[in-house]
Write a protein that holds these residues in place. Sequence first.
Motif, mmCIF file in Angstrom:
data_model
loop_
_atom_site.group_PDB
_atom_site.id
_atom_site.type_symbol
_atom_site.label_atom_id
_atom_site.label_comp_id
_atom_site.label_asym_id
_atom_site.label_seq_id
_atom_site.Cartn_x
_atom_site.Cartn_y
_atom_site.Cartn_z
ATOM 1 N N ASP A 105 0.819 -1.210 0.000
ATOM 2 C CA ASP A 105 0.000 0.000 0.000
ATOM 3 C C ASP A 105 0.856 1.264 0.000
ATOM 4 N N GLU A 108 2.102 1.643 -3.587
ATOM 5 C CA GLU A 108 0.969 2.003 -4.450
ATOM 6 C C GLU A 108 0.529 3.445 -4.187
ATOM 7 N N ASP A 109 0.606 3.869 -2.947
ATOM 8 C CA ASP A 109 0.288 5.248 -2.584
ATOM 9 C C ASP A 109 1.221 6.223 -3.297
ATOM 10 N N ASN A 112 0.305 6.267 -7.074
ATOM 11 C CA ASN A 112 -0.902 7.063 -7.319
ATOM 12 C C ASN A 112 -0.615 8.554 -7.203
ATOM 13 N N TRP A 154 0.767 -3.446 -9.832
ATOM 14 C CA TRP A 154 -0.079 -2.271 -10.068
ATOM 15 C C TRP A 154 0.450 -1.512 -11.277
ATOM 16 N N ASN A 156 -0.972 2.024 -13.997
ATOM 17 C CA ASN A 156 -2.059 2.924 -14.375
ATOM 18 C C ASN A 156 -2.344 2.768 -15.865
ATOM 19 N N ALA A 166 4.188 -0.589 -10.614
ATOM 20 C CA ALA A 166 4.722 -0.933 -9.293
ATOM 21 C C ALA A 166 4.984 -2.430 -9.244
#
Length: 195
Positions: A105, A108-109, A112, A154, A156, A166
């Motif tokens: 997380d 991923e944070d 993003n 991950w 986009n 990621a």
Amino acid sequence: ILFDPQGAKRVGERTHLHPILNGELWVFGEGYSVMRSEKSLTDLARTHLQLAGLPDETATVVRHDGRTGRTDLHLAVCDQQHDRIRHLVVELKAPHVKLGRKELDQVEDYANTVVDTPAFANGRSDWDFILVGTTLDDIVRRRLIAHRDDGLFWRNADQGKPRVRAFVRTWSEILTENKQRLNFLSRGLALDPSV
């Protein structure tokens, strides 16, 4: 120091891994011209803007929860051949830390934040985030994108935004890849071109 059951418990991320890797960044690939250690997301934005030839003035970059973030290692290069700016952000974890949801997380944070922050809004840039540790828990294994063996968990798909991916990698995978690369280069150097 990574795999010794007793010694690994005493190995720290900042006290041991950072100093070792600061001088050995080839472990993550060649070809980067910029290296920064322990920098904020705002510093990453400024570096990106400089590489893009833009003024490096930007507001403080914050994550979705309003907090700032500090990355472990940031490597970058402005690739003239393909007119792209490539970034690699490495998030290190101490050998005794089993990579789980919290660590995924965090990465991923950061990913993003790059996608959604205007300072990074450049469709000509690639950002790879790599979370590196010794072991993965079952949640991490299940979260890896199906049928991928490169650790991608991950990415986009937003048009006009930077391409961001990621990954999660273990030290054993990274060391094995580097041994294979070294063996390939050694075999190439051993060839006699006169034959």
